[in-house]
Design an enzyme around this catalytic site. Structure first.
Site, PDB file in Angstrom:
ATOM      1  N   HIS A 124       1.801  -7.321   0.119  1.00 24.13           N
ATOM      2  CA  HIS A 124       1.936  -8.681  -0.385  1.00 24.13           C
ATOM      3  C   HIS A 124       3.082  -9.403   0.318  1.00 24.13           C
ATOM      4  O   HIS A 124       2.976 -10.585   0.655  1.00 24.13           O
ATOM      5  CB  HIS A 124       2.176  -8.649  -1.890  1.00 24.13           C
ATOM      6  CG  HIS A 124       1.994  -9.968  -2.572  1.00 24.13           C
ATOM      7  ND1 HIS A 124       2.872 -11.023  -2.395  1.00 24.13           N
ATOM      8  CD2 HIS A 124       1.040 -10.413  -3.430  1.00 24.13           C
ATOM      9  CE1 HIS A 124       2.457 -12.050  -3.122  1.00 24.13           C
ATOM     10  NE2 HIS A 124       1.360 -11.709  -3.759  1.00 24.13           N
TER      11      HIS A 124
ATOM     12  N   PRO B 121      -2.574  -7.514  -5.346  1.00 27.73           N
ATOM     13  CA  PRO B 121      -1.817  -6.271  -5.492  1.00 27.73           C
ATOM     14  C   PRO B 121      -0.597  -6.246  -4.580  1.00 27.73           C
ATOM     15  O   PRO B 121      -0.473  -7.048  -3.656  1.00 27.73           O
ATOM     16  CB  PRO B 121      -2.833  -5.206  -5.076  1.00 27.73           C
ATOM     17  CG  PRO B 121      -3.696  -5.909  -4.061  1.00 27.73           C
ATOM     18  CD  PRO B 121      -3.805  -7.333  -4.554  1.00 27.73           C
ATOM     19  N   GLU B 122       0.286  -5.279  -4.806  1.00 26.90           N
ATOM     20  CA  GLU B 122       1.479  -5.126  -3.992  1.00 26.90           C
ATOM     21  C   GLU B 122       1.129  -4.790  -2.552  1.00 26.90           C
ATOM     22  O   GLU B 122       1.836  -5.181  -1.623  1.00 26.90           O
ATOM     23  CB  GLU B 122       2.382  -4.044  -4.594  1.00 26.90           C
ATOM     24  CG  GLU B 122       3.665  -3.791  -3.844  1.00 26.90           C
ATOM     25  CD  GLU B 122       4.673  -4.941  -3.938  1.00 26.90           C
ATOM     26  OE1 GLU B 122       5.742  -4.831  -3.312  1.00 26.90           O
ATOM     27  OE2 GLU B 122       4.401  -5.936  -4.654  1.00 26.90           O
ATOM     28  N   ALA B 123       0.050  -4.060  -2.349  1.00 28.41           N
ATOM     29  CA  ALA B 123      -0.424  -3.737  -0.999  1.00 28.41           C
ATOM     30  C   ALA B 123      -1.928  -3.537  -1.058  1.00 28.41           C
ATOM     31  O   ALA B 123      -2.474  -3.112  -2.079  1.00 28.41           O
ATOM     32  CB  ALA B 123       0.264  -2.487  -0.466  1.00 28.41           C
TER      33      ALA B 123
END
Length: 606
Positions: free
Chosen positions: A450, A498-500
């Site tokens: 992200h 999402p974060e990644a």
């Protein structure tokens, strides 16, 4: 966010002869970052050719140019919507992103409304004049807010004092403002003076990043409150800074976090208001950060005790290394500390970092994330434009823009790095999505964080200043990356990213690991929406921003504030009980200086 001279106003008329090599962008971005407020609070500017106008010549990316008389104005709420032809096509199909000339506009005398929304600057008006040093090695001129203020106060353009003609746009702006007030009011009620709010348990969080400093959410929110016109709340925050911000702490602080949140936040507030209080606090805190640079190479360590000056590297950092995104995200703030203090030491420290980076060999032209502050060598070859690397690249292009495009070293470093990133990291998925992978010793990890989604906006704002034959290519690449990051949002059940997310094992912009599924109110995706909206006026970017507003309201708003969530793919939401300070300073409002302030500050590097 480069500071530019107002068209039609001479440098001498502005009274700003800043001799510092680079003029500093106050708003970080730290992570420079974006925010919803910028999509709906910032004006539909007539300066669509580019975000940062040169006061001399503008090189077009595509057909269309600006009028020399177009002027952006001080208060983001007071501007008229401009009708423009949007870019055609979808970013996933590699459109040619087009900028169109502005529609004709009318100017009215909005000076009274402008000044009604401007804080009293009695302190600023009584400020001292420029101080000149006889030392040839020192900065010759210090910043004069009084003259800056006279340049800044300009009446808004357009009909009805710049109020948007489109009711929907105005309603959305007001909604974002309401979100900010809701977040602030709950912080004040349950966590006042603490660093962040825990909205579920209704208490404050201090944490261990700030070395005993308090009030991170207050400092981070000063500019947001001011720009949104939440003046009662702003004055509450100002009073807290005056009476309660104690910089005499003796704790272990992140050099990076203290710089971007506290030093950056205080500098932002100073330039918006002229209150000497903020400048003095920023200079006092900046001096406390200097011992971190006492290493054999001058590369600062990541952790510093603000009381003793002792510094060390993060325990998790490979072989005691310093982190690229941390020591590379000091330049803008430190250059301006020199400008305000007339003390060259801050600029000398960050220029030494550049000197070392230019000297050492870079694998395939890439900058690894870990560097030894003792030997000055790379510790391991992990490259990412997401976490650990991200804002280093952002600060390069912004340093160039803020120097009135005279910082050729920053320009060369940025475009050389971008060329290496394109050659080694930029990939196309089987489904046609453009993404930026990570690089581990020559092996690609097909993951994009992200944090890396800021790069769409970064590449966009730098598009005009690359090689002429690549300018359209960079704008298109920016649109493609922004489209991919939007896909990471739309493919989740909550419509939050999402974060990644990954592009392997059949995945396309989705997180296939539980540890990557969380969302902590980050601003980077919306940041790129804002920049691409400003560059192209394609309405899809505003719509994408509004989708995120609606998702935040539905899944992150709780009874007493906003909270991150643990799994964006689950409709049964589990909250993390944390209202991050950057949610107020970046996500709800782009941490950027208003365009007219940029115009007042920019001067060429000498």
């Amino acid at each position: 966010m480069v500071f530019r001279k107002l068209p039609g106003v001479s440098a001498s008329g502005m009274g700003l002869r800043l001799s510092q090599k680079f003029v500093f962008l106050i708003f970080l971005s730290g992570l420079v970052t974006l925010c919803f407020g910028a999509l709906f609070f910032l004006p539909d500017s007539v300066r669509l050719k580019r975000l940062f106008l040169s006061k001399t010549e503008i090189q077009p990316v595509t057909a269309g140019s600006r009028s020399e008389n177009d002027v952006t104005v001080k208060r983001p709420k007071e501007q008229e919507q401009r009708g423009l032809t949007p870019a055609k096509g979808d970013a996933g199909t590699k459109p040619k992103v087009i900028r169109k000339p502005p529609a004709p506009h009318e100017e009215t005398d909005g000076g009274r409304a402008q000044e009604e929304l401007t804080l009293s600057r009695s302190k600023a008006e009584s400020g001292s004049e420029r101080v000149t040093s006889t030392d040839p090695h020192s900065v010759s001129d210090t910043f004069n807010f009084k003259k800056f203020h006279r340049c800044l106060l300009k009446p808004p353009l357009g009909r009805d004092n710049g109020k948007p003609a489109d009711p929907k746009t105005n309603e959305r702006r007001e909604k974002v403002k309401e979100m900010m007030k809701f977040a602030w009011d709950n912080y004040k009620t349950y966590a006042w003076g603490k660093n962040e709010l825990r909205p579920l348990t209704k208490n404050g969080h201090i944490g261990n990043m700030f070395g005993g400093l308090r009030g991170a959410s207050i400092i981070d929110s000063l500019d947001t409150l001011y720009i949104m016109g939440l003046m009662d709340e702003y004055y509450e925050a100002q009073e807290w800074v005056q009476n309660n911000l104690d910089l005499n702490s003796n704790g272990e602080a992140s050099l990076f976090e203290v710089n971007i949140r506290y030093v950056g936040g205080l500098l932002a507030a100073y330039y918006l208001t002229g209150e000497e209080l903020y400048k003095n606090k920023a200079l006092e805190l900046g001096e406390k950060l200097l011992p971190a640079f006492n290493t054999p190479t001058g590369i600062p360590r990541g952790v510093i005790n603000l009381g003793s000056g002792t510094s060390w590297s993060w325990g998790w950092a490979s072989a005691g290394s310093s982190i690229l995104a941390e020591f590379g995200t000091l330049h803008l703030e430190f250059v301006h500390l020199t400008e305000l203090s007339n003390n060259p030491i801050y600029t000398e420290k960050v220029m030494n970092i550049r000197k070392l980076l230019n000297k050492i060999e870079k694998p395939h032209g890439l900058y690894p994330n870990f560097l030894s502050p003792v030997s000055g060598n790379w510790v391991q070859h992990h490259v990412s434009i997401g976490g650990l690397g991200d804002s280093f690249y952002e600060y390069l292009i912004k340093s160039y823009l803020m120097s009135d495009k005279t910082d050729e070293e920053a320009k060369d470093m940025y475009y050389s790095a971008l060329q290496a990133i394109e050659a080694n990291l930029v990939q196309k998925s089987p489904g046609g999505l453009t993404y930026v992978a990570e690089w581990r010793g020559g092996i690609l990890d097909h993951k994009m964080g992200h944090l890396a989604c800021f790069s769409g906006g970064m590449i966009g704002i730098g598009a005009d200043d690359g090689e002429p034959e690549k300018r359209q290519h960079y704008l298109d690449l920016a649109a493609e990356i922004t489209h991919t990051c939007h896909e990471s949002y739309t493919r989740s059940d909550t419509k939050l990213g999402p974060e990644a997310f990954r592009f392997d094992s059949g995945a396309e912009a989705t997180a296939n690991r539980l540890s990557d599924r969380y969302y902590i109110l980050r601003p980077e995706v919306i940041e790129s929406y804002m920049y691409m909206w400003r560059l192209t006026h394609d309405p899809k970017y505003r719509e994408w921003g509004w989708e995120a507003v609606e998702a935040l309201e539905r899944y992150c708003r709780v009874e007493s504030g906003f909270s991150g969530i643990r799994d964006v793919y689950s409709m049964t939401v589990s909250h993390d009980n944390m209202q991050q300070s950057f949610f107020l300073s970046e996500t709800l409002k782009r941490r950027r200086i208003p365009q007219e302030m940029q115009n007042c500050l920019a001067v060429p590097q000498k």
